[in-house]
Design an enzyme around this catalytic site. Structure first.
Site, PDB file in Angstrom:
ATOM      1  N   SER A   1       0.943  -1.328  -0.079  1.00  0.00           N
ATOM      2  CA  SER A   1       0.028  -0.079  -0.125  1.00  0.00           C
ATOM      3  C   SER A   1       0.871   1.169  -0.144  1.00  0.00           C
ATOM      4  O   SER A   1       1.535   1.460  -0.907  1.00  0.00           O
ATOM      5  CB  SER A   1      -0.904  -0.002   1.285  1.00  0.00           C
ATOM      6  OG  SER A   1      -2.034   0.945   0.922  1.00  0.00           O
TER       7      SER A   1
ATOM      8  N   ASP B   1      -8.488  -6.449  -4.803  1.00  0.00           N
ATOM      9  CA  ASP B   1      -8.155  -5.210  -4.053  1.00  0.00           C
ATOM     10  C   ASP B   1      -9.221  -4.167  -4.976  1.00  0.00           C
ATOM     11  O   ASP B   1      -8.969  -4.158  -6.246  1.00  0.00           O
ATOM     12  CB  ASP B   1      -6.873  -4.874  -4.099  1.00  0.00           C
ATOM     13  CG  ASP B   1      -6.481  -3.611  -3.046  1.00  0.00           C
ATOM     14  OD1 ASP B   1      -7.435  -3.412  -2.253  1.00  0.00           O
ATOM     15  OD2 ASP B   1      -5.672  -3.113  -3.210  1.00  0.00           O
TER      16      ASP B   1
ATOM     17  N   HIS C   1      -5.941  -6.771  -0.668  1.00  0.00           N
ATOM     18  CA  HIS C   1      -4.879  -5.715  -0.344  1.00  0.00           C
ATOM     19  C   HIS C   1      -3.578  -6.465   0.226  1.00  0.00           C
ATOM     20  O   HIS C   1      -2.737  -6.044  -0.220  1.00  0.00           O
ATOM     21  CB  HIS C   1      -5.499  -4.690   0.555  1.00  0.00           C
ATOM     22  CG  HIS C   1      -4.710  -3.557   0.507  1.00  0.00           C
ATOM     23  ND1 HIS C   1      -4.639  -2.697  -0.735  1.00  0.00           N
ATOM     24  CD2 HIS C   1      -3.982  -2.946   1.602  1.00  0.00           C
ATOM     25  CE1 HIS C   1      -3.758  -1.539  -0.217  1.00  0.00           C
ATOM     26  NE2 HIS C   1      -3.471  -1.728   0.941  1.00  0.00           N
TER      27      HIS C   1
END
Length: 439
Positions: free
Chosen positions: A154, A361, A418
């Protein structure tokens, strides 16, 4: 819950020798600037090798900014123990020495003596990281010269880009004895505008919104793009958060980290859109999970009441207490891309650049990643575009696809959102082996 807390208490009493759990480990603080103190936690590999240094050193960076690697990355994703303090059978320390870093300073157990010392740009984060690694090597000289890889999830993937640039700069200047060989950007916040503009198309294609919902999402996303293009970066960040709010409303609260997760429909109204988005990114938890969610509560309890005394963390340090401020101080930099840094790495270094993405995601969705990848300017750009995409087979199961040319590669990972290392450990083995030859 009472039984779990009893078990945790008993285990903590066995950590009086200055470690948490039975795994070989080191940890410590490095003062990266006066008043700014960063914490690291190293787990030595359990691989059957004569010396720990026979295996590479991997740095894991959590997202946010403000997400704790020593907490979330360690206990929720890939460390040796999970949140129930059970052994994780796919932990990365089976093959690597793993260094969890609470980064940027102010995250997790890292702290600043004055909030004005928090970073405001990705480059400032990178400069602090170089100082952290200098201190780490001073404490652990056995790892000097050992292959180093930075894996960031991320916002951690965004941070890894500038870290690689600054680390290579320091290596060439001879001021650090590291051997950075590659970085990996997992579901990374590389080009935020591209990501935000592709939420609507992905949700429409998945049947999670109708045409009206798609148009509402796109209108909000385009406003975030407009503000960014006009240089109103903080306003663009706020509009990005507002766009998330539109997505939640139009999808009845979709999980931004995995679009197939069934989520409660209630939406808390006591916090702003930006605060809700910030909390989701810092805790690596879906929107809609209450702050007293058992998993989040257990992690906070573990870090502040069990890990903290076991490792001898200073009494005045409260794990996660400065994380919100860390995120807020990055508001002006949050929507800025780091694609120029990736081009610089591809054009000027031999560092392996890996992009991997869980296909379920939403927040850092695969379509948005492909957009910026296809725009990269580097000598191998056309050859990469023309390369054949290959399947990833693990134990006779199709875990995804990859495409590579030169020192750049892209991994599409199936059945993963994710947090790919947690969602699909088998698929993760593919990009770990590709970069390191282990895994």
């Amino acid at each position: 819950m009472l039984l779990l807390l009893l078990v945790l208490t008993i285990l903590s009493q066995h950590n009086v020798l200055g470690q948490f759990g039975e795994y070989a480990q080191e940890y410590g603080y490095v003062t990266v600037r006066p008043g700014a103190h960063m914490f690291y936690w190293l787990f030595y590999t359990t691989a059957d090798v004569p010396n720990y240094t026979d295996r590479p050193l991997i740095v894991w960076l959590q997202g946010g900014p403000g997400g704790s690697s020593t907490g979330t990355g360690n206990f929720e994703i890939l460390g040796p123990l999970d949140l129930s303090l059970q052994e994780r059978n796919f932990t990365w320390i089976k093959n690597f020495n793993v260094l969890f870093v609470d980064n940027p300073v102010g995250t997790g157990f890292s702290y600043v003596e004055n909030l004005q010392l928090l970073t405001t740009t990705n480059d400032q984060i990178a400069l602090d990281f170089v100082e952290l690694m200098r201190g780490f090597y001073a404490d652990n000289p056995m790892f000097e010269g050992i292959n180093l890889y930075i894996y960031g999830q991320s916002y951690g993937g965004k941070m890894a880009v500038d870290m690689a640039l600054r680390m290579r700069e320091a290596e060439e200047a001879g001021t650090i004895q590291s051997n950075l060989r590659g970085i990996a950007m997992g579901n990374a916040w590389i080009s935020p505008v591209d990501a935000t503009l592709t939420w609507g198309p992905l949700l429409l294609a998945a049947g999670l919104v109708d045409q009206e919902g798609y148009e509402a999402i796109q209108a909000s996303a385009r406003e975030a793009e407009r503000l960014f293009n006009e240089g109103q970066y903080v306003a663009s960040t706020n509009q990005w958060a507002a766009t998330q709010g539109v997505v939640f409303q139009r999808t009845t609260n979709v999980d931004f980290y995995n679009i197939l997760t069934k989520m409660p429909t209630n939406q808390p109204e006591s916090r702003s859109a930006l605060e809700l988005s910030r909390d989701m990114l810092i805790h690596n938890r879906p929107y809609g999970s209450p702050m007293n969610d058992p998993v989040v509560y257990t992690l906070n309890y573990m870090m502040n009441n069990l890990v903290k005394p076991a490792l001898g963390i200073p009494d005045h340090v409260v794990w996660g207490s400065q994380s919100n401020a860390v995120f807020n101080y990055q508001n002006g930099d949050f929507m800025k891309p780091v694609t120029e840094g990736i081009e610089k790495l591809l054009n000027e270094t031999d560092i392996i650049i890996t992009k991997y993405n869980g296909n379920l995601d939403l927040i850092c969705d695969t379509p948005g990643q492909i957009l910026w990848v296809d725009r990269l300017k580097w000598p191998g750009a056309e050859a990469y575009k023309n390369a054949t995409r290959q399947p990833i087979w693990e134990n006779d199961k199709l875990e995804g696809y990859y495409k590579a040319y030169g020192n750049f590669r892209f991994f599409w990972i199936n059945v993963a959102g994710h947090s790919v290392p947690r969602d699909n450990p088998a698929g993760s083995n593919a990009f770990l082996r590709d970069m390191t030859s282990f895994g």
